[in-house]
Design a protein around this motif. Structure first.
Motif, PDB file in Angstrom:
ATOM      1  N   ARG A 184     -22.460  32.078  27.609  1.00 29.54           N
ATOM      2  CA  ARG A 184     -21.550  33.214  27.638  1.00 29.54           C
ATOM      3  C   ARG A 184     -20.294  32.940  28.452  1.00 29.54           C
ATOM      4  N   GLY A 185     -20.277  31.890  29.300  1.00 33.02           N
ATOM      5  CA  GLY A 185     -19.068  31.564  30.040  1.00 33.02           C
ATOM      6  C   GLY A 185     -18.940  32.283  31.357  1.00 33.02           C
ATOM      7  N   GLY A 186     -19.987  32.904  31.852  1.00 32.29           N
ATOM      8  CA  GLY A 186     -19.937  33.612  33.127  1.00 32.29           C
ATOM      9  C   GLY A 186     -21.154  34.487  33.295  1.00 32.29           C
ATOM     10  N   GLN A 187     -21.221  35.166  34.423  1.00 34.51           N
ATOM     11  CA  GLN A 187     -22.325  36.078  34.704  1.00 34.51           C
ATOM     12  C   GLN A 187     -22.012  37.437  34.081  1.00 34.51           C
ATOM     13  N   LYS A 188     -22.969  38.005  33.360  1.00 35.94           N
ATOM     14  CA  LYS A 188     -22.719  39.231  32.616  1.00 35.94           C
ATOM     15  C   LYS A 188     -22.764  40.445  33.536  1.00 35.94           C
ATOM     16  N   LEU A 189     -21.686  41.204  33.516  1.00 41.39           N
ATOM     17  CA  LEU A 189     -21.564  42.414  34.316  1.00 41.39           C
ATOM     18  C   LEU A 189     -21.819  43.663  33.487  1.00 41.39           C
ATOM     19  N   CYS A 190     -21.468  43.602  32.204  1.00 40.65           N
ATOM     20  CA  CYS A 190     -21.538  44.795  31.353  1.00 40.65           C
ATOM     21  C   CYS A 190     -21.741  44.394  29.908  1.00 40.65           C
ATOM     22  N   GLY A 191     -22.542  45.182  29.204  1.00 42.40           N
ATOM     23  CA  GLY A 191     -22.701  45.028  27.764  1.00 42.40           C
ATOM     24  C   GLY A 191     -22.277  46.301  27.053  1.00 42.40           C
ATOM     25  N   ILE A 192     -21.794  46.158  25.840  1.00 42.96           N
ATOM     26  CA  ILE A 192     -21.278  47.296  25.076  1.00 42.96           C
ATOM     27  C   ILE A 192     -21.868  47.237  23.669  1.00 42.96           C
ATOM     28  N   LEU A 193     -22.355  48.377  23.199  1.00 45.47           N
ATOM     29  CA  LEU A 193     -22.907  48.467  21.851  1.00 45.47           C
ATOM     30  C   LEU A 193     -22.305  49.695  21.165  1.00 45.47           C
ATOM     31  N   THR A 194     -21.627  49.467  20.048  1.00 49.54           N
ATOM     32  CA  THR A 194     -20.988  50.554  19.306  1.00 49.54           C
ATOM     33  C   THR A 194     -21.760  50.835  18.024  1.00 49.54           C
ATOM     34  N   GLU A 195     -22.008  52.107  17.767  1.00 48.93           N
ATOM     35  CA  GLU A 195     -22.690  52.550  16.550  1.00 48.93           C
ATOM     36  C   GLU A 195     -21.825  53.579  15.846  1.00 48.93           C
ATOM     37  N   MET A 196     -21.966  53.656  14.524  1.00 50.22           N
ATOM     38  CA  MET A 196     -21.061  54.506  13.746  1.00 50.22           C
ATOM     39  C   MET A 196     -21.763  55.053  12.525  1.00 50.22           C
ATOM     40  N   GLU A 197     -21.311  56.221  12.095  1.00 51.36           N
ATOM     41  CA  GLU A 197     -21.726  56.769  10.812  1.00 51.36           C
ATOM     42  C   GLU A 197     -20.482  57.323  10.136  1.00 51.36           C
ATOM     43  N   GLY A 198     -20.363  57.120   8.830  1.00 53.56           N
ATOM     44  CA  GLY A 198     -19.179  57.629   8.151  1.00 53.56           C
ATOM     45  C   GLY A 198     -19.214  57.363   6.664  1.00 53.56           C
ATOM     46  N   GLU A 199     -18.164  57.807   6.012  1.00 55.41           N
ATOM     47  CA  GLU A 199     -17.971  57.567   4.586  1.00 55.41           C
ATOM     48  C   GLU A 199     -17.077  56.345   4.423  1.00 55.41           C
ATOM     49  N   ALA A 200     -16.727  56.054   3.180  1.00 59.18           N
ATOM     50  CA  ALA A 200     -15.934  54.863   2.912  1.00 59.18           C
ATOM     51  C   ALA A 200     -14.555  54.928   3.549  1.00 59.18           C
ATOM     52  N   ASP A 201     -13.992  56.138   3.674  1.00 58.99           N
ATOM     53  CA  ASP A 201     -12.615  56.244   4.141  1.00 58.99           C
ATOM     54  C   ASP A 201     -12.473  56.944   5.489  1.00 58.99           C
ATOM     55  N   ARG A 202     -13.591  57.353   6.107  1.00 61.08           N
ATOM     56  CA  ARG A 202     -13.462  58.112   7.344  1.00 61.08           C
ATOM     57  C   ARG A 202     -14.732  58.015   8.186  1.00 61.08           C
ATOM     58  N   VAL A 203     -14.530  57.838   9.495  1.00 56.20           N
ATOM     59  CA  VAL A 203     -15.633  57.838  10.442  1.00 56.20           C
ATOM     60  C   VAL A 203     -16.120  59.268  10.652  1.00 56.20           C
ATOM     61  N   ALA A 204     -17.430  59.472  10.564  1.00 52.54           N
ATOM     62  CA  ALA A 204     -17.995  60.792  10.873  1.00 52.54           C
ATOM     63  C   ALA A 204     -18.187  60.929  12.381  1.00 52.54           C
ATOM     64  N   TRP A 205     -18.821  59.929  12.982  1.00 47.65           N
ATOM     65  CA  TRP A 205     -18.928  59.871  14.431  1.00 47.65           C
ATOM     66  C   TRP A 205     -19.024  58.414  14.862  1.00 47.65           C
ATOM     67  N   LEU A 206     -18.643  58.191  16.108  1.00 49.26           N
ATOM     68  CA  LEU A 206     -18.654  56.852  16.689  1.00 49.26           C
ATOM     69  C   LEU A 206     -19.226  56.977  18.101  1.00 49.26           C
ATOM     70  N   ILE A 207     -20.172  56.129  18.430  1.00 55.92           N
ATOM     71  CA  ILE A 207     -20.762  56.125  19.766  1.00 55.92           C
ATOM     72  C   ILE A 207     -20.529  54.760  20.394  1.00 55.92           C
ATOM     73  N   VAL A 208     -19.897  54.755  21.559  1.00 56.80           N
ATOM     74  CA  VAL A 208     -19.661  53.525  22.304  1.00 56.80           C
ATOM     75  C   VAL A 208     -20.583  53.541  23.515  1.00 56.80           C
ATOM     76  N   GLY A 209     -21.630  52.710  23.472  1.00 56.93           N
ATOM     77  CA  GLY A 209     -22.587  52.623  24.569  1.00 56.93           C
ATOM     78  C   GLY A 209     -22.184  51.529  25.544  1.00 56.93           C
ATOM     79  N   ILE A 210     -22.141  51.868  26.821  1.00 57.12           N
ATOM     80  CA  ILE A 210     -21.661  50.957  27.859  1.00 57.12           C
ATOM     81  C   ILE A 210     -22.706  50.892  28.967  1.00 57.12           C
TER      82      ILE A 210
END
Length: 344
Positions: A209-235
């Motif tokens: 990874r090139g260093g000691q890990k301080l934080c991880g981020i996981l993004t999840e999403m639900e939506g249609e082809a042209d628009r996001v319904a919701w987006l969750i950014v987990g930190i």
């Protein structure tokens, strides 16, 4: 925390307010105001009585009301002392139609990382999931992951920790690379050295990874082809977590600083910076480049179509890594596990 108590803190945010004015503003009796003030004091708030009225003299180190107090970003804070997964809770809130909620926890017992890897967050960390409803197509969603990495990195640097970002979203603290022993003539001492260029590359500083890990981020999403319904950014941030409970290859703000960080202030700066960045998505890439550890590095990116090896030269909207390979071609990588490499 009750709605009345939250409203009282909001009223005190701008300075001293006397009892009668608070009672009128909150629509309760003066006795009820006094009761709420006493409740806040018992919860760790420093509420002083002055000639001009009540004022907040001290705020608890962490907690929902503490993070919300003075926060300059439009997030509702839902706090948990312990929770299985802040992302799971954010998905429940998404199903209820909520938005702009930050689910925050001191401890996370059943979190998930990329590829469904487990992520346990010991007490003392900052674990938050931001529930958003951006009016963008799904293809643009990766840029919000980059924004979160920038927000964490800026908050860490303000706290005195020299954090950097490894593409796309790992926040790291680099370690000095160990010296490579040299043989006669200045060449690396390696009896089994091969002429293959791939054999002459190892993970930087001995770590993929090139260093000691301080934080991880996981993004999840639900939506249609042209628009996001919701987006969750987990930190998930290793904040005031001791070295003894950290996994191999990880570090914490406490370990780097030698003293605890103010988690309330850190979380507020994270949310405020993220809110500022999301209001201007086109600015996120420049901010990411400013704090990138990956650009200029020789990398190996494992993708579904095979490894891409070369120099990381840029990042393009909404978050693709541009790698210049040894044959001079530029490959645009949208997803994959990235390693920083160095010559043996």
């Amino acid at each position: 925390m009750t709605d009345t108590r939250s409203a009282l803190l909001d009223a005190l945010d701008d300075g001293p307010v006397d009892g009668p004015a608070l009672a009128d503003r909150l629509g309760v009796s003066r006795a009820a105001v006094w009761k709420q003030v006493e409740g806040l004091r018992e919860a760790g708030w420093g509420i002083e009585s002055t000639d001009d009225g009540y004022r907040v003299a001290d705020v608890p180190e962490f907690g929902g009301a503490a993070v919300a107090y003075g926060l300059d970003a439009p997030f509702e804070i839902e706090f948990h002392d312990s929770i299985g997964s802040t992302n799971e809770r954010a998905r429940e809130l998404a199903d209820e139609g909520r938005e702009d909620v930050a689910v925050v926890a001191d401890e996370q017992t059943a979190g998930r990382g990329r590829l469904d890897r487990g992520w346990r967050g010991p007490s003392g960390g900052i674990y938050t999931s931001l529930l958003l409803r951006p009016d963008v197509p799904p293809a643009h969603s990766p840029v919000y992951t980059l924004a979160a990495a920038v927000a964490v990195t800026r908050a860490a640097r303000e706290a005195g920790v020299d954090a950097r970002i490894k593409w796309p979203n790992d926040v790291l603290v680099s370690r000095a690379e160990p010296e490579v022993p040299l043989a006669a003539g200045g060449e690396p001492a390696n009896e089994n050295q091969s002429d293959s260029s791939d054999d002459l590359l190892v993970p930087a500083a001995g770590e993929a990874r090139g260093g000691q890990k301080l934080c991880g981020i996981l993004t999840e999403m639900e939506g249609e082809a042209d628009r996001v319904a919701w987006l969750i950014v987990g930190i998930g941030i290793n904040a005031n977590v001791g070295a003894g409970v950290l996994p191999d290859g990880a570090t914490s703000l406490l370990a780097e600083r030698g003293e605890p960080v103010d988690r309330r202030t850190f979380t507020q700066r994270l949310l405020e910076t993220f809110d500022e960045l999301r209001s201007d998505p086109e600015s996120i890439l420049d901010a990411w480049r400013e704090h990138a550890a990956t650009l200029g590095q020789r990398v190996r990116v494992a993708t579904p179509g095979g490894d891409v090896v070369g120099e990381a030269v840029d990042v393009e909207f909404p978050g693709a890594l541009v790698v210049e390979t040894d044959d001079g071609e530029r490959e645009r990588v949208t997803a994959g596990d990235c390693e920083h490499l160095r010559p043996i």
